[in-house]
Design an enzyme around this catalytic site. Structure first.
Site, mmCIF file in Angstrom:
data_model
loop_
_atom_site.group_PDB
_atom_site.id
_atom_site.type_symbol
_atom_site.label_atom_id
_atom_site.label_comp_id
_atom_site.label_asym_id
_atom_site.label_seq_id
_atom_site.Cartn_x
_atom_site.Cartn_y
_atom_site.Cartn_z
ATOM 1 C CE LYS A 1 -4.518 0.631 0.778
ATOM 2 N NZ LYS A 1 -5.862 0.095 0.225
ATOM 3 C CG ASP B 1 -6.935 2.974 -1.294
ATOM 4 O OD1 ASP B 1 -7.703 1.851 -1.192
ATOM 5 O OD2 ASP B 1 -7.171 4.033 -0.343
HETATM 6 N N1 GLU Z 1 -7.610 -0.057 -3.141
HETATM 7 C C1 GLU Z 1 -8.056 -1.277 -3.130
HETATM 8 C C2 GLU Z 1 -8.024 -2.045 -1.964
HETATM 9 O O1 GLU Z 1 -8.328 -1.541 -1.068
HETATM 10 C C3 GLU Z 1 -7.876 -1.913 -4.744
HETATM 11 C C4 GLU Z 1 -6.350 -2.342 -4.537
HETATM 12 C C5 GLU Z 1 -5.730 -2.430 -6.274
HETATM 13 O O2 GLU Z 1 -6.266 -3.339 -6.704
HETATM 14 O O3 GLU Z 1 -4.628 -2.822 -5.778
HETATM 15 O O4 GLU Z 1 -7.954 -3.313 -2.061
#
Ligand code: GLU
Length: 448
Positions: free
Chosen positions: A128, A168
């Site tokens: 992340k 996100d």
């Molecule tokens: N931000 C999204 C999550 O919390 C998607 C992450 C992604 O597609 O890599 O899962």
């Protein structure tokens, strides 16, 4: 159920060393409680120091993001990428641009992401990233300048087989475009290095809808397991971004009635249900530099509730889709009082630990975000596969895969919970199923 001494001791040591990382400790504690039944039967997890290794990110990159605003002033933000765990594949997870971003919040999100990604069954590790950047009142040029500066550092740490970020909170297709453009300029290569790209240049059909649709597919499976259906259910929803939009669209299609949305300024109550042009309007609101829900109330002449969350509205199903810890113990009590029967987390950890205790204690069915919102990253995994194959799959094919993935996640949660004698507990099921996959892969790969 009490915590096994091995996780209890690791948690204690983390608390001592990371006392200020409250969100991260909250996420770790929740997982440790759930996986406690595993340690009696599998002493190898302790002898391999799995929990100590799993709670230490493989790497955290922290960097300066300098940019210039429209007044010509120099500004500096703090950027991060937490590369948490690569046992199952390249690091995968979104970028969050929001004032609440800290190392702690990104560690919690990266930690959770690893288990979520494991549940999808696709080869993706957990990561992340983001920055403490506030997009409110920013012009488009300022957003672009920020994204370009952010990528000017991030590009050296990512790659299609290394780490594949996505969107996100605060990062949608527009920001992914600016980030991708800068990556391409710096590396000279057109790689599937980000997901959530626009369709015309490597994106996947249904990626924008995937998180919300997946949540509804999972909610539908949960209701069917309880002998019910979505038809006619009143759904209290929070947030008004990408996740809430996808939920509202699919819930409407399956006969649910979404009665609320919320923003930092309060919530709206729309008992008629959010459908048709109201769904289109959600997209417009999202692109506006104002982060407010009030314009919805003005436009559609419904009640605006300044400073209030939606959780005191009578509903059968609540789906918090805004941000971590947005639904606390008091909110949980309101839901119980109003005879709400199901809570499905759309955001990552939107319910506080106290709220989950109240909800489960009162016999509500509760599904955690790492199971319910896994559809977004699952379709990101499909976007990676399409990029590698240099192809684009039809929407029906992706929808079928998404639905099947969510149903499998649902069934796995119930099956695993039952296996460990906690039938019907989706938290235990999701945590154990995700944990086992990651832990066993780590053992296979040795002490790295
Ligand atoms: N931000 C999204 C999550 O919390 C998607 C992450 C992604 O597609 O890599 O899962």
């Amino acid at each position: 159920m009490g915590m096994h001494p091995y996780p209890a001791q690791v948690l204690n040591s983390l608390r001592g060393r990371n006392p200020w990382e409250t969100e991260f400790l909250q996420a770790v504690e929740e997982v440790f409680e759930s996986v406690s039944p595993l340690f009696e039967l599998n002493p190898q997890y302790a002898s391999e120091a799995i929990l100590e290794r799993m709670t230490e990110p493989e790497r955290i990159i922290s960097f300066r993001v300098p940019w210039t605003d429209d007044q010509g002033r120099h500004r500096v933000n703090r950027g991060f990428r937490v590369q948490f765990n690569s046992a199952l594949g390249p690091y995968k997870g979104g970028l969050r641009f929001h004032p609440s971003v800290t190392q702690s919040s990104l560690k919690f999100l990266g930690f959770e992401q690893g288990f979520k990604n494991a549940l999808t069954g696709l080869p993706m590790g957990g990561g992340k990233g983001g920055a403490d950047f506030d997009f409110r009142n920013c012009t488009d040029r300022e957003r672009m300048a920020f994204c370009q500066s952010f990528m000017s550092e991030l590009y050296r740490h990512i790659g299609p087989d290394i780490d594949v970020p996505a969107g996100d909170i605060g990062v949608g297709a527009r920001e992914i475009g600016y980030l991708f453009g800068q990556y391409k300029r710096l590396t000279g290569s057109f790689h599937g290095v980000l997901t959530g790209k626009r369709l015309e240049w490597g994106g996947s059909l249904l990626r924008p809808e995937a998180t919300g649709y997946g949540i509804v597919y999972l909610a539908d499976a949960m209701l069917r397991a309880a002998g019910e259906g979505l038809e006619g259910k009143r759904i209290a929803l929070s947030g008004f971004g990408n996740v809430a939009w996808g939920v509202a669209r699919k819930a409407e299609e399956l006969g649910g009635v979404v009665i609320s949305l919320s923003g930092p300024d309060g919530s709206i109550h729309d008992p008629e249900g959010i459908r048709g042009e109201k769904l289109e309007y959600m997209l417009e609101m999202r692109l506006s530099p104002r982060d407010e829900i009030r314009p919805y109330a003005d436009r559609f002449k419904v009640e605006f509730r300044p400073g209030r969350r939606p959780w005191d509205l009578p509903c059968e199903l609540a789906i918090p889709c805004a941000i971590q810890n947005e639904l606390d113990e008091d909110d949980a009590r309101s839901l119980v009082r109003n005879q709400c029967r199901y809570v499905v987390e759309g955001a990552n950890m939107p319910c506080t630990a106290g709220a989950v205790e109240v909800l489960q204690g009162a016999g509500l069915v509760f599904v955690p975000g790492k199971a319910a919102n896994a559809g977004g990253v699952a379709v990101s995994g499909l976007e990676m596969a399409q990029n590698s194959a240099r192809r684009s799959w039809p929407a029906e094919e992706i929808d079928t895969l998404l639905r099947a993935t969510m149903e499998t996640i649902h069934d796995t949660c119930l099956q695993v919970a039952e296996e460990v004698g906690q039938a019907g507990d989706y938290v235990v099921g999701a945590n154990i199923a995700g944990f086992r996959k990651v832990a066993d892969a780590m053992i296979d790969q040795g002490l790295v």
